[in-house]
Design a protein around this motif. Structure first.
Motif, PDB file in Angstrom:
ATOM      1  N   LEU A 270       0.805  -1.331  -0.106  1.00  0.00           N
ATOM      2  CA  LEU A 270      -0.015   0.007   0.131  1.00  0.00           C
ATOM      3  C   LEU A 270       0.899   1.219   0.126  1.00  0.00           C
ATOM      4  CD1 LEU A 270      -2.841  -1.082   2.526  1.00  0.00           C
ATOM      5  CD2 LEU A 270      -2.883  -1.017   0.175  1.00  0.00           C
ATOM      6  N   SER A 271       1.856   1.260   0.859  1.00  0.00           N
ATOM      7  CA  SER A 271       2.586   2.624   0.867  1.00  0.00           C
ATOM      8  C   SER A 271       3.482   2.738  -0.415  1.00  0.00           C
ATOM      9  CB  SER A 271       3.486   2.420   2.152  1.00  0.00           C
ATOM     10  OG  SER A 271       4.522   1.456   2.069  1.00  0.00           O
ATOM     11  N   SER A 272       3.978   1.800  -0.988  1.00  0.00           N
ATOM     12  CA  SER A 272       4.902   1.782  -2.315  1.00  0.00           C
ATOM     13  C   SER A 272       4.144   2.343  -3.270  1.00  0.00           C
ATOM     14  CB  SER A 272       5.703   0.411  -2.580  1.00  0.00           C
ATOM     15  OG  SER A 272       4.606  -0.487  -2.914  1.00  0.00           O
ATOM     16  N   THR A 273       2.705   2.003  -3.426  1.00  0.00           N
ATOM     17  CA  THR A 273       1.714   2.501  -4.446  1.00  0.00           C
ATOM     18  C   THR A 273       1.400   3.698  -4.199  1.00  0.00           C
ATOM     19  OG1 THR A 273       0.916   0.067  -4.653  1.00  0.00           O
ATOM     20  CG2 THR A 273      -0.566   1.977  -5.409  1.00  0.00           C
ATOM     21  N   THR A 274       1.263   4.133  -2.957  1.00  0.00           N
ATOM     22  CA  THR A 274       0.849   5.352  -2.624  1.00  0.00           C
ATOM     23  C   THR A 274       1.958   6.527  -3.084  1.00  0.00           C
ATOM     24  OG1 THR A 274      -0.952   5.230  -0.896  1.00  0.00           O
ATOM     25  CG2 THR A 274       0.121   7.194  -1.032  1.00  0.00           C
TER      26      THR A 274
END
Length: 491
Positions: A270-274
């Motif tokens: 999730l964090s890398s996508t954001t």
């Protein structure tokens, strides 16, 4: 209250949401605020219930009941019903530093405790809250509040999630000089990188951070305490330190084959996508386009993985949960005013159903082992179905069902089984005491065993809701202010 007979005349409505098949084509917010007319009607449904339970803010069996920060909900419901928008905003900001966050991502325990919810759909408190603050920004009513005097005291806050931002906001308004340290490249912590953009647009987070900066708070990013700077250095430089570092150490699987390539912690995904979206990258570091995706863990983080995978055009997506499907009606184990514990279709599941024709959730599933190919890449998960049974001691247990084994194709597996506690780098080389992988602190003063060092939020209480983090940030700020003014604090 709103209109005396409003709860009998008007039905609960939701703010407009973009249709699932349309919104999965982008990462923008899928929900909007109420129109002014809708806002008045929904505010009118607030009852003259005598004793409002919606803002009592307690825990029942470990679950929030009512608003933990004691928002004076009936008052601003009445004000929006009467069209007194600015007064409603002032009432809302009396108790909630960041309604634009809670109005988007809070699960709304206040609605579960609404008196109307005993027999009818609750007042749409969450939607009203978001609409008030969004209208406040639209109308230009939200402006920097510059403290008139400064105390000369300096405070370091480690972590810029909801607890850290709340403590920073309150202490800055008390006249202290506040510096917030954030290990990521943008402030916001969980709000920035833990919650997907479709639920909380990052411009909303940055707007608030910019406002706090205008009010005098300094933000230092790309600075990890315990690595780039030590806690001892902060103690020497600042009059007080508040550790709001969250509980970001993710639980891992302990299964045969768990070292396979393609087993990925949910928050990493999730964090890398954001971050890739914010940086304008054409392709995310973890891209599941055309792949079979399995999510282990039945909570909100797992749901966010489902929604993100759909937007990346995965081939299929299934989410495993270990608990049974919830019922459609409140039962005797979830009596009002506690959370009803009923079945819900979260945004991610609505989207999956619209795309695939079915809810992606599988219940009472236990993963037994992970299969990988010769190159070490995950290829499948082997599972067995479970029964949840009551033992003679009164506790529930899970029991395997013989013959229910199944093999699931998998190209990528996201692990969303919760968090173990804080990342330990901040404590290395210090005498900071821990308890169950959380920072040990007084329940009343938020003080740790180190003089002048406090803690709040998930780092102290464990993984919890954004609204509880805001409550902890407010209470910690009060204790730190007392400590700085009186130069002592009761522990």
């Amino acid at each position: 209250m709103g209109k005396p007979t409003g709860f009998m005349e008007y039905k609960r409505e939701k703010p407009h949401e973009e249709p699932p098949k349309k919104r999965i084509k982008h990462f923008g917010e899928y929900g909007e605020r109420f129109t002014d007319e809708q806002l008045k009607v929904q505010g009118a449904r607030c009852m003259d219930c005598g004793t409002p339970f919606c803002h009592m803010g307690i825990e029942i069996r470990g679950v929030a009941a009512g608003c933990p920060i004691q928002n004076v909900i009936p008052e601003w419901n009445d004000l929006v019903y009467r069209g007194q928008w600015k007064d409603a905003l002032d009432r809302l900001l009396m108790t909630n530093n960041f309604p634009e966050f809670t109005g988007r991502v809070c699960p709304a325990p206040c609605e579960s405790s609404c008196t109307l919810a005993i027999s009818e759909p609750a007042v749409a408190i969450k939607g009203i809250e978001r609409s008030i603050i969004d209208k406040g920004f639209e109308e230009g009513w939200i402006t920097p509040r510059i403290p008139k005097t400064r105390t000369g005291k300096k405070i370091a806050i480690v972590g810029s999630g909801p607890a850290g931002l709340t403590a920073a906001d309150d202490l800055n308004q008390d006249g202290h000089q506040v510096t917030v340290f954030e290990r990521d490249d943008r402030p916001g912590g969980l709000l920035m990188y833990g919650i997907p953009s479709m639920k909380l647009d990052k411009d909303v987070v940055l707007r608030r951070v910019h406002l706090l900066s205008q009010e005098g708070i300094q933000f230092i990013v790309n600075c990890e305490i315990g690595k780039d700077r030590t806690l001892d250095e902060l103690k020497e430089e600042f009059d007080a330190v508040i550790l709001c570092v969250g509980a970001q150490r993710q639980r891992v699987l302990h299964l045969p084959g768990d070292d396979a390539d393609g087993i990925i912690p949910a928050m990493t995904y999730l964090s890398s996508t954001t971050k890739s979206l914010l940086d304008g990258e054409k392709k995310a570091p973890i891209d599941v386009k055309g792949k079979h995706v399995l999510v282990i863990g039945g909570g909100d983080t797992g749901a966010d993985c489902v929604a993100t995978a759909l937007r990346q055009k995965c081939k299929s997506v299934v989410q495993f949960g270990k608990h049974p499907r919830l019922g459609n009606d409140r039962d005797n184990d979830h009596m009002w005013p506690a959370d009803p514990g009923i079945f819900k279709m979260d945004y991610a599941y609505e989207e999956a159903e619209a795309v695939t024709g079915k809810d992606p959730r599988e219940y009472l599933i236990q993963t037994k082992r992970i299969e990988k190919d010769a190159s070490g890449k995950v290829t499948a998960l082997h599972t067995i179905e479970m029964d949840k049974v009551m033992g003679e001691d009164g506790f529930h247990y899970f029991r395997e069902i013989p013959g229910s084994e199944r093999v699931w194709l998998a190209d990528v597996v996201f692990v969303a089984i919760g968090f173990e506690g804080i990342d330990l780098e901040v404590t290395e080389g210090t005498d900071l005491e821990l308890s169950s992988n959380r920072i040990r602190a007084s329940r009343t003063s938020y003080a740790t065993n180190l003089p002048g060092v406090f803690t709040a939020g998930d780092a102290r209480r464990g993984q919890s809701l954004v609204v509880w983090a805001i409550k902890e940030g407010k209470e910690a700020a009060q204790k730190v202010n007392t400590y700085l003014v009186k130069e002592k604090v009761a522990i």
